[in-house]
Design a protein around this motif. Structure first.
Motif, PDB file in Angstrom:
ATOM      1  N   PRO A 198       0.831  -1.213   0.000  1.00 49.61           N
ATOM      2  CA  PRO A 198       0.000   0.000   0.000  1.00 49.61           C
ATOM      3  C   PRO A 198       0.858   1.252   0.000  1.00 49.61           C
ATOM      4  O   PRO A 198       1.803   1.377   0.788  1.00 49.61           O
ATOM      5  CB  PRO A 198      -0.805  -0.136   1.302  1.00 49.61           C
ATOM      6  CG  PRO A 198      -0.900  -1.607   1.521  1.00 49.61           C
ATOM      7  CD  PRO A 198       0.407  -2.174   1.040  1.00 49.61           C
ATOM      8  N   TRP A 225      -0.622  -8.429  -5.712  1.00 50.21           N
ATOM      9  CA  TRP A 225      -1.407  -7.251  -6.090  1.00 50.21           C
ATOM     10  C   TRP A 225      -2.770  -7.669  -6.644  1.00 50.21           C
ATOM     11  O   TRP A 225      -3.792  -7.063  -6.305  1.00 50.21           O
ATOM     12  CB  TRP A 225      -0.645  -6.444  -7.134  1.00 50.21           C
ATOM     13  CG  TRP A 225      -1.320  -5.162  -7.491  1.00 50.21           C
ATOM     14  CD1 TRP A 225      -1.191  -3.942  -6.879  1.00 50.21           C
ATOM     15  CD2 TRP A 225      -2.255  -4.959  -8.570  1.00 50.21           C
ATOM     16  NE1 TRP A 225      -1.982  -3.003  -7.492  1.00 50.21           N
ATOM     17  CE2 TRP A 225      -2.651  -3.605  -8.547  1.00 50.21           C
ATOM     18  CE3 TRP A 225      -2.802  -5.802  -9.547  1.00 50.21           C
ATOM     19  CZ2 TRP A 225      -3.555  -3.071  -9.451  1.00 50.21           C
ATOM     20  CZ3 TRP A 225      -3.701  -5.266 -10.452  1.00 50.21           C
ATOM     21  CH2 TRP A 225      -4.075  -3.926 -10.390  1.00 50.21           C
ATOM     22  N   TRP A 256      -4.996  -8.825  -3.809  1.00 50.34           N
ATOM     23  CA  TRP A 256      -5.505  -7.729  -2.959  1.00 50.34           C
ATOM     24  C   TRP A 256      -6.537  -6.868  -3.660  1.00 50.34           C
ATOM     25  O   TRP A 256      -7.379  -6.261  -3.012  1.00 50.34           O
ATOM     26  CB  TRP A 256      -4.343  -6.829  -2.520  1.00 50.34           C
ATOM     27  CG  TRP A 256      -3.384  -7.502  -1.595  1.00 50.34           C
ATOM     28  CD1 TRP A 256      -3.614  -8.595  -0.809  1.00 50.34           C
ATOM     29  CD2 TRP A 256      -2.005  -7.161  -1.377  1.00 50.34           C
ATOM     30  NE1 TRP A 256      -2.500  -8.940  -0.110  1.00 50.34           N
ATOM     31  CE2 TRP A 256      -1.489  -8.097  -0.434  1.00 50.34           C
ATOM     32  CE3 TRP A 256      -1.173  -6.165  -1.879  1.00 50.34           C
ATOM     33  CZ2 TRP A 256      -0.169  -8.032   0.010  1.00 50.34           C
ATOM     34  CZ3 TRP A 256       0.139  -6.103  -1.432  1.00 50.34           C
ATOM     35  CH2 TRP A 256       0.622  -7.041  -0.495  1.00 50.34           C
ATOM     36  N   ASN A 257      -6.456  -6.767  -4.984  1.00 50.76           N
ATOM     37  CA  ASN A 257      -7.305  -5.818  -5.712  1.00 50.76           C
ATOM     38  C   ASN A 257      -8.387  -6.463  -6.577  1.00 50.76           C
ATOM     39  O   ASN A 257      -9.247  -5.747  -7.086  1.00 50.76           O
ATOM     40  CB  ASN A 257      -6.417  -4.938  -6.616  1.00 50.76           C
ATOM     41  CG  ASN A 257      -5.488  -4.031  -5.812  1.00 50.76           C
ATOM     42  OD1 ASN A 257      -5.870  -2.979  -5.344  1.00 50.76           O
ATOM     43  ND2 ASN A 257      -4.239  -4.488  -5.659  1.00 50.76           N
ATOM     44  N   TRP A 258      -8.336  -7.768  -6.743  1.00 55.93           N
ATOM     45  CA  TRP A 258      -9.340  -8.423  -7.570  1.00 55.93           C
ATOM     46  C   TRP A 258     -10.702  -8.389  -6.874  1.00 55.93           C
ATOM     47  O   TRP A 258     -10.797  -8.692  -5.693  1.00 55.93           O
ATOM     48  CB  TRP A 258      -8.923  -9.868  -7.849  1.00 55.93           C
ATOM     49  CG  TRP A 258      -9.774 -10.543  -8.893  1.00 55.93           C
ATOM     50  CD1 TRP A 258     -10.863 -11.320  -8.693  1.00 55.93           C
ATOM     51  CD2 TRP A 258      -9.584 -10.470 -10.311  1.00 55.93           C
ATOM     52  NE1 TRP A 258     -11.373 -11.742  -9.894  1.00 55.93           N
ATOM     53  CE2 TRP A 258     -10.601 -11.236 -10.903  1.00 55.93           C
ATOM     54  CE3 TRP A 258      -8.652  -9.830 -11.124  1.00 55.93           C
ATOM     55  CZ2 TRP A 258     -10.712 -11.385 -12.290  1.00 55.93           C
ATOM     56  CZ3 TRP A 258      -8.749  -9.980 -12.492  1.00 55.93           C
ATOM     57  CH2 TRP A 258      -9.776 -10.753 -13.066  1.00 55.93           C
TER      58      TRP A 258
END
Length: 284
Positions: free
Chosen positions: A160, A277, A280-282
């Protein structure tokens, strides 16, 4: 992209250059290097490369802690001090650092700081295990010119974004200017335990410590290679899987240059960080 991330990244790259330049020259003046590399290492010239780069990370980490008061930086600084004690011991004992049990004991004391974060005894005990595993992973990875610094770059790119992560990424970039092959400066245990402590506590505080398996994939592979070698050696009465461990030394024994090893390992770590990444963002 976070404005704080970009601002502190740029500032840290510039500041870091002067910090690590100073660390290099102070290390040479003080004779802050192990003075002896074990005889089975090929690069004996590295015995006279200063270990003082870790002092630069401690200084930058302290400045960041005074600015942000991020608890992960506190654990990183304390872990780095454990590494510093080991590095100082190496310079005084001709390459022989602290015994492993003393380092583990000191890391136990560091992990007690998690009580101040509101953790119970069980969670603190678990935090120690994560801290020990992560610092071991970063420590074992720091064995070829530019290796640990390079594999940490994709890690900090996917964490982050904040002023803290931006500044630490910037410090890595400036450090690599002095650490890329042929290295003129090493971070020593001071730096490797600093970053191991930061990553362990950062992810523990987020409750995402299991992602460290991917975030520190190269370190996991390095540690696993050592464990496999030791177990196989004992079970077979002296046979080996690898020519030398941690595994980056196996490739060195095969004749690979440090830049080639760094390129391969950083590429693998970049893929692992990309998976982090995505995870965490899907929008699951």
């Amino acid at each position: 992209m976070s404005s704080d991330f970009v601002l502190f990244f740029g500032f840290s790259v510039i500041l870091g250059y002067f910090v690590f330049w100073s660390c290099l020259h102070l290390g040479l003046r003080w004779g802050f290097y192990p003075k002896r590399i074990r005889e089975f290492y090929d690069d004996q010239w590295k015995a006279h490369v200063p270990l003082s780069g870790g002092l630069g990370f401690l200084l930058i980490g302290l400045l960041l802690y005074l600015r942000f008061r991020h608890p992960a930086l506190l654990i990183a600084l304390l872990s780095g001090l454990v590494g510093l004690a080991d590095d100082v011991t190496k310079t005084l004992r001709q390459g022989h650092g602290m015994k492993a049990r003393y380092k583990i004991l000191l890391l136990v004391l560091v992990s007690l700081c998690f009580f101040s974060f509101g953790y119970g005894a069980t969670r603190v005990a678990w935090s120690f295990i994560v801290l020990l595993a992560t610092t071991s992973a970063t420590n074992f990875t720091d064995g070829a010119d530019g290796l640990l610094g390079s594999v940490l770059v994709p890690v900090f790119l996917v964490l982050p974004q904040s002023g803290v992560t931006g500044a630490l990424l910037g410090s890595l970039i400036s450090y690599l200017f002095f650490n890329a092959s042929p290295a003129r400066l090493f971070m020593g245990d001071t730096g490797s335990l600093f970053f191991g402590g930061f990553l362990a506590s950062f992810m523990l505080l987020r409750g995402q410590e299991w992602w460290l398996i991917l975030l520190c994939l190269i370190g996991v592979i390095e540690v696993a290679s050592v464990v496999m070698q030791v177990v196989y050696f004992r079970l077979t009465g002296g046979k080996r899987i690898f020519r030398m461990t941690p595994i980056h030394h196996h490739f060195q024994k095969l004749g690979w240059s440090d830049p080639r090893i760094v390129t391969l390992f950083t590429g693998i770590q970049a893929v692992a960080c990309t998976l982090c990444w995505v995870g965490w963002n899907w929008p699951w």
